[in-house]
Scaffold this motif. Structure first.
Motif, mmCIF file in Angstrom:
data_model
loop_
_atom_site.group_PDB
_atom_site.id
_atom_site.type_symbol
_atom_site.label_atom_id
_atom_site.label_comp_id
_atom_site.label_asym_id
_atom_site.label_seq_id
_atom_site.Cartn_x
_atom_site.Cartn_y
_atom_site.Cartn_z
ATOM 1 N N ALA A 48 -16.386 92.346 -26.856
ATOM 2 C CA ALA A 48 -16.482 92.653 -25.421
ATOM 3 C C ALA A 48 -17.329 93.889 -25.160
ATOM 4 O O ALA A 48 -17.448 94.326 -24.015
ATOM 5 N N ASP A 87 -19.124 96.725 -20.730
ATOM 6 C CA ASP A 87 -18.599 95.905 -19.644
ATOM 7 C C ASP A 87 -17.107 96.183 -19.475
ATOM 8 O O ASP A 87 -16.289 95.679 -20.243
ATOM 9 N N ALA A 90 -14.693 93.140 -19.050
ATOM 10 C CA ALA A 90 -14.516 92.373 -20.292
ATOM 11 C C ALA A 90 -13.489 93.049 -21.196
ATOM 12 O O ALA A 90 -12.630 92.385 -21.781
ATOM 13 N N PRO A 130 -17.014 88.383 -15.623
ATOM 14 C CA PRO A 130 -17.845 89.192 -16.516
ATOM 15 C C PRO A 130 -19.160 89.595 -15.852
ATOM 16 O O PRO A 130 -19.599 88.987 -14.875
#
Length: 177
Positions: A48, A87, A90, A130
């Motif tokens: 992630a 992110d 995520a 996302p």
């Protein structure tokens, strides 16, 4: 295991570096954890775009104070911190899924930039799509009016072209006698 003052200073400096480089941090508590479980979770967090570390609470508090973040009650008991370097949604999604039906991990809260967020807000962050999906949605929102404008501007010319074409085809047909 006791750390020397020099090692502690290096750890605080490393924590400060991670805090400054991350978009968000998610803090978990853990109990009865073994290395197999933590390694499996670390792999998911790395996918992630983040990192997961077991931290020393007092040293993380010092690092947070150094960068000006609030430290109120989040670092009590055992702490596992996920740093979102790419992110934030995520990372929140991975850690939220890990805590959903787990007796080992529990969400404590976290930070979104310098702002302290609760465990519920981490769960809300996990519900966001996302980053690539959000970019695509934003691009769709931006390009939709432009596409409509192009269609609106092209429609009169298209209608005129079809009238001219129909007229030319009518002229080209031999007259029925």
């Amino acid at each position: 295991m006791a750390f020397t003052r020099k090692e502690k200073t290096q750890m605080v400096a490393r924590y400060v570096e991670w805090i400054k480089a991350s978009q968000a941090m998610v803090v978990l508590s853990f109990t009865k954890m073994n290395m197999k479980e933590i390694d499996a979770l670390r792999v998911k967090v790395r996918e992630a775009g983040g990192e997961l570390h077991v931290v020393k609470n007092t040293l993380v508090k010092l690092a947070l104070q150094e960068v000006g973040y609030p430290t109120d009650g989040l670092f009590e008991g055992s702490s596992l911190v996920g740093f979102a370097f790419q992110d934030a949604p995520a990372l929140a999604k991975v850690l939220n899924e890990a805590t959903r039906n787990s007796e080992i991990f529990a969400l404590k809260g976290g930070y979104l930039g310098p702002r302290r967020i609760t465990a519920e807000q981490v769960k809300a962050l996990a519900d966001l799509p996302p980053l690539p999906v959000m970019r695509a949605q934003l691009l769709g929102v931006i390009s939709a009016p432009a596409a409509r404008l192009v269609r609106t501007l092209a429609e009169p010319a298209r209608a005129l072209a079809s009238v001219v074409k129909a007229y030319s085809e009518k002229e080209a047909q031999p007259a029925a006698a």
